[in-house]
Structures are given as C-alpha cells and as structure tokens.
Write a protein that holds these residues in place. Structure first.
Motif, mmCIF file in Angstrom:
data_model
loop_
_atom_site.group_PDB
_atom_site.id
_atom_site.type_symbol
_atom_site.label_atom_id
_atom_site.label_comp_id
_atom_site.label_asym_id
_atom_site.label_seq_id
_atom_site.Cartn_x
_atom_site.Cartn_y
_atom_site.Cartn_z
ATOM 1 N N SER A 1 1.223 -1.577 -0.049
ATOM 2 C CA SER A 1 -0.073 0.451 -0.051
ATOM 3 C C SER A 1 0.738 1.436 -0.386
ATOM 4 C CB SER A 1 -0.789 -0.204 1.219
ATOM 5 O OG SER A 1 -1.729 -1.078 1.756
ATOM 6 N N SER B 1 -1.556 -7.575 -4.939
ATOM 7 C CA SER B 1 -1.825 -5.669 -4.736
ATOM 8 C C SER B 1 -2.631 -5.547 -3.349
ATOM 9 C CB SER B 1 -2.077 -5.780 -6.364
ATOM 10 O OG SER B 1 -2.430 -4.316 -5.840
ATOM 11 N N GLY C 1 -3.322 -2.631 -0.844
ATOM 12 C CA GLY C 1 -4.057 -1.141 -1.244
ATOM 13 C C GLY C 1 -5.120 -0.799 -1.273
ATOM 14 N N ALA C 2 -6.490 -2.016 -1.388
ATOM 15 C CA ALA C 2 -8.283 -1.732 -0.930
ATOM 16 C C ALA C 2 -8.718 -0.911 0.230
ATOM 17 C CB ALA C 2 -8.411 -2.998 -0.605
ATOM 18 N N ILE C 3 -7.708 -1.326 1.462
ATOM 19 C CA ILE C 3 -8.143 -0.362 3.209
ATOM 20 C C ILE C 3 -7.789 1.135 2.676
ATOM 21 C CG2 ILE C 3 -7.949 0.004 5.122
ATOM 22 C CD1 ILE C 3 -7.247 -3.094 5.609
ATOM 23 N N ALA C 4 -6.731 1.308 2.082
ATOM 24 C CA ALA C 4 -6.360 3.254 1.768
ATOM 25 C C ALA C 4 -7.336 3.958 0.537
ATOM 26 C CB ALA C 4 -4.664 2.548 1.756
ATOM 27 N N ASN D 1 -4.934 -10.239 -3.850
ATOM 28 C CA ASN D 1 -5.553 -9.905 -2.539
ATOM 29 C C ASN D 1 -6.173 -10.715 -1.328
ATOM 30 O OD1 ASN D 1 -5.170 -7.782 -0.950
ATOM 31 N ND2 ASN D 1 -6.317 -6.656 -1.832
ATOM 32 N N ASP E 1 -10.339 -9.329 2.724
ATOM 33 C CA ASP E 1 -10.374 -8.565 3.942
ATOM 34 C C ASP E 1 -12.071 -8.559 4.618
ATOM 35 O OD1 ASP E 1 -7.308 -7.365 4.360
ATOM 36 O OD2 ASP E 1 -7.880 -5.987 3.219
ATOM 37 N N GLY F 1 -3.063 -10.822 7.037
ATOM 38 C CA GLY F 1 -2.834 -9.426 8.530
ATOM 39 C C GLY F 1 -1.965 -8.632 7.117
ATOM 40 N N ASN G 1 0.615 -8.366 3.226
ATOM 41 C CA ASN G 1 0.303 -9.275 2.012
ATOM 42 C C ASN G 1 1.561 -9.670 1.809
ATOM 43 O OD1 ASN G 1 -1.852 -8.581 1.204
ATOM 44 N ND2 ASN G 1 -1.799 -6.924 -0.562
HETATM 45 N N1 GLU Z 1 -4.859 -6.405 2.023
HETATM 46 C C1 GLU Z 1 -4.756 -5.048 2.550
HETATM 47 C C2 GLU Z 1 -5.121 -4.421 1.822
HETATM 48 O O1 GLU Z 1 -5.556 -3.944 0.788
HETATM 49 C C3 GLU Z 1 -3.314 -5.022 3.113
HETATM 50 C C4 GLU Z 1 -2.295 -5.731 3.359
HETATM 51 C C5 GLU Z 1 -0.908 -4.859 3.410
HETATM 52 O O2 GLU Z 1 -0.898 -4.140 3.498
HETATM 53 O O3 GLU Z 1 0.000 -5.790 3.425
HETATM 54 O O4 GLU Z 1 -5.933 -2.745 1.410
#
Ligand code: GLU
Length: 391
Positions: A29, A64, A66-69, A149, A152, A162, A164
């Motif tokens: 991310s 990849s 970045g989903a949460i962000a 991914n 989550d 937790g 990636n």
């Molecule tokens: N799966 C989480 C996401 O896409 C990221 C986990 C990580 O940053 O390693 O936001």
C-alpha cells in the motif's frame, strides 16, 4: 553476509532473477498510495512493466495491497478505519477500485486482469488450496495476469494473513513461482537498521541464506517500513526460499525496477533460494494449520527425527483435538515441543484407540487399516526448535 556475496560475480548470482519464468510481484500500500491517495504514475508504470515481462514470455502474478487505503479515501475518511468492521468496509469499497485500476492499466497493454481474493483459512484447507492453484494456473495459461489480495471483508484479525508479504509467499508456493519481487518504499535490506538523521548504512546486495544476522539487519518491527515491515518481508523471503524461489526486495518507485530485476541488474537485495521442500510439505510447514496434536514417546521422536522413519502407533502416547484422515497435525515430543508436522493417516478417535499398539493390531482393533503408519514419512515435515522446517 556480504563477504561471501562479493566472492561470486554479481551477474552470475543475478541469474536467479533473470532466469525466472514465473514471478510473483508484491506491491505494498505504501508504494501504491500516499496517505490513501493513489499514485497513478506508479500503478501505470508497474502495469506497463508487468505487461512487458509477459510479452517476454514470463508469467506474472500480482499481489496488490491498497484496498483499505483506497476505500478509506473514497469514503472520505482521514483514517484507514478505526475498527475491524470499518476496515472491512473500506476494503470492500477499495477493492473494487483497485481491481478496476489494474484491469484498465493492464488492458492498455493488451493484458487481461483476473481478480483472486483469498483468505488464510481458505488456503489452510488442502482442497481449496489446490482449487486456488488450478484457477491461478488456468489464468496464467490464458495469458492473463492474476491480481491477488486478501479477502479482507470476511477475515477477522486472528485469522488474517494480515500483511500481503506473507500472502505473497503463499502465492509463490501456490503457483510454483521461481521469483518473488517485493516492491517496497526502501532500496532493500540494509546492513543495519537505518536510523533517522544518520547516513544510510550500506545496502546488502545478495543474501545467500537468511540467518539470525540477516534478521538482525532487518531490525525487528521497530524499524518497520510499510505495514508489514522488513521483518515480515524476510519471513516471506524465507518461506519463498524453501519453496525454491529467490526473492528481490527493492524500491517500487525506481524507474523500470521490474525490468531491471528481470534483466538480472543489481538492484535491491537478492535473497537466494534454499533447499526446496516439495510443494505439499511447504504447504504443511507454512500454510496449513494443525487440527490437533499427538504426543510421541522418546523412541518415536528418535525414529522420526533422526532416522527418517514414519510414525507408527506404538510411539504415540496421547492424542489431542478432533481431526480426520488427511488433516494436518502437530507431533510433539515428551517435553511438549513440536518436532514435526504431518498429515494424519487415521482420525483422532482411531489413533486414540490404537496408540501404544503394534501395527499388526490396527486391523483387528479398528476393523480396517489405512496402513501401518499413523503419519507416513512422505507426509511429515521435521521442524527445528524454532519451528522452521528442517533442511
Ligand atoms: N489487504 C490489505 C489491503 O489491500 C493490505 C495488507 C498489507 O498492506 O499488507 O489494503
């Protein structure tokens, strides 16, 4: 660590990367986003490089983050989610965008993206692990780029990968990759953990083998960069190494970094593969979660650990947990220390009945036999005291 490296020619060692055909590329991310805001140029550049590597005949799987962000930003939050449900909601919102971004950018270079969302518990199950493998192999065979991914939205904290980094190492074993590239926001592994305000320590070019010294250079979680930190990156590299893959830790912002890695140029830190565990044993050691444990007597520990024998019922003194035929179980010695992990050839209830008995007694006691072994040596991974699989 570096001395041994210097004795070998850089280009010779870097063949480990330039010769790779199947590559897992992990993007954190921190590389893809800045305070929740997408860095469009970085994403576009990585997509272009991935497509170019595919055009060279290599197969690429993207892991990849970045989903949460991204999701938090779309929802207008100034934080990445304060509770688990908030984070999960952010992931749900962000994952759609993330997948769409990869779809569009890879599409521009003639590549189809395929979204693969996995969970730790899903992959702990051997059948689902093999299903995921078949799907990924099919996508690669079709010339598509799987974009992986963690799902989550369904995983709670305790059952998540937790980070990636760990997920990417599991993906290496899933697809039998020969190279893992971890794109991060630093140049690679430094000889000492960098300290703010002091000059950067020298970069480690090549690690032949991850040792306690290497872990010390990663500096524990205190020097963590990005979410997983250098420690989880080394864990991922250790697991990849036992899967027969090398790992390159490098800076995702560097121009054409993937092209350079794949050309065997000396960028970032290259971690060489170790003694390869077969894929099933790798899954047992790194992915599977034991469903129960059996305690062995001292003689059985010696037979299994020193003489490479199968585990027979005579050596079992105790059975704990509820597991069935084929489930992963933990084998502990008289002191309770885990000495091996294996796949049970009998259920917990059946092992409880035949424990301490000679193998000839299995059939008369149970009315059937799956063979003399409680765990066959081919289904056993021996463990070191620190829990890592033995060489
Ligand atoms: N799966 C989480 C996401 O896409 C990221 C986990 C990580 O940053 O390693 O936001």
């Amino acid at each position: 660590m570096t001395e041994r490296t210097r004795s070998r020619g850089s280009s010779e060692v870097r063949l480990a990367a330039s010769g790779a055909r199947r590559i897992v590329v992990k993007i954190g991310s921190g590389v893809l986003t800045d305070g929740g805001e997408l860095r469009p140029r970085v994403l576009a550049s990585i997509a272009r490089q991935v497509a170019a590597l595919c055009d060279e005949g290599r197969e690429i799987v993207l892991v990849s983050s970045g989903a949460i962000a991204l999701g938090a930003r779309i929802l207008g939050w100034d934080h990445p989610g304060r509770s688990i449900p908030e984070k999960q909601a952010a992931a749900a919102v962000g994952q759609i965008s993330l997948a769409d971004l990869w779809r569009r950018h890879l599409g521009r270079h003639g590549r189809t993206a395929g979204q693969v969302l996995v969970t730790r518990t899903g992959l702990e199950d051997r059948e689902r692990f093999l299903n995921a493998r078949r799907t990924l192999q099919m996508l690669l065979g079709l010339g598509a780029v799987p974009v992986v991914n963690e799902n989550d939205t369904v995983a709670t904290e305790e059952i998540r990968f937790g980070d990636n980094d760990n997920l990417s190492a599991t993906v290496v074993n899933l697809v039998g990759a020969d190279l893992l590239v971890i794109l991060t926001d630093v140049e690679g592994l430094y000889e000492r953990p960098p300290v703010t305000g002091e000059p950067m320590p020298p970069l480690v070019g090549v690690v032949e083998r991850i040792t306690a010294e290497t872990r010390a250079a990663a500096g524990g979680s205190a020097s963590a960069f990005g979410r997983g930190g250098m420690v989880t990156k080394l864990e991922a590299a250790t697991s990849a190494a036992r899967g027969g893959a090398s790992t390159v830790l490098c800076n995702g912002y560097r121009q054409n970094v993937l092209r350079h890695v794949a050309a065997g140029d000396p960028v970032g830190t290259l971690i060489l593969p170790g003694n390869r565990l077969g894929s099933r044993k790798h899954w047992l050691a790194y992915t599977a979660k034991p469903r129960g444990r059996i305690q062995l007597d001292a003689g059985a520990v010696r037979a299994v650990c020193e003489r490479g024998r199968s585990l027979l019922p005579a050596g079992v003194v105790r059975v704990e947990g509820r597991f069935g035929l084929g489930d992963p179980i933990s084998c502990v010695g008289p002191d309770g220390l885990e000495v091996a992990r294996g796949l049970a050839a009998y259920s917990a209830a059946d092992i409880d009945r035949i424990k301490g008995q000679k193998a000839q007694r299995i059939e008369p006691m149970l009315g059937f036999s799956n063979g003399d072994e409680v765990v066959h040596r081919d289904d056993l991974v021996l463990l070191e005291d620190d829990g890592s699989p033995r060489e």
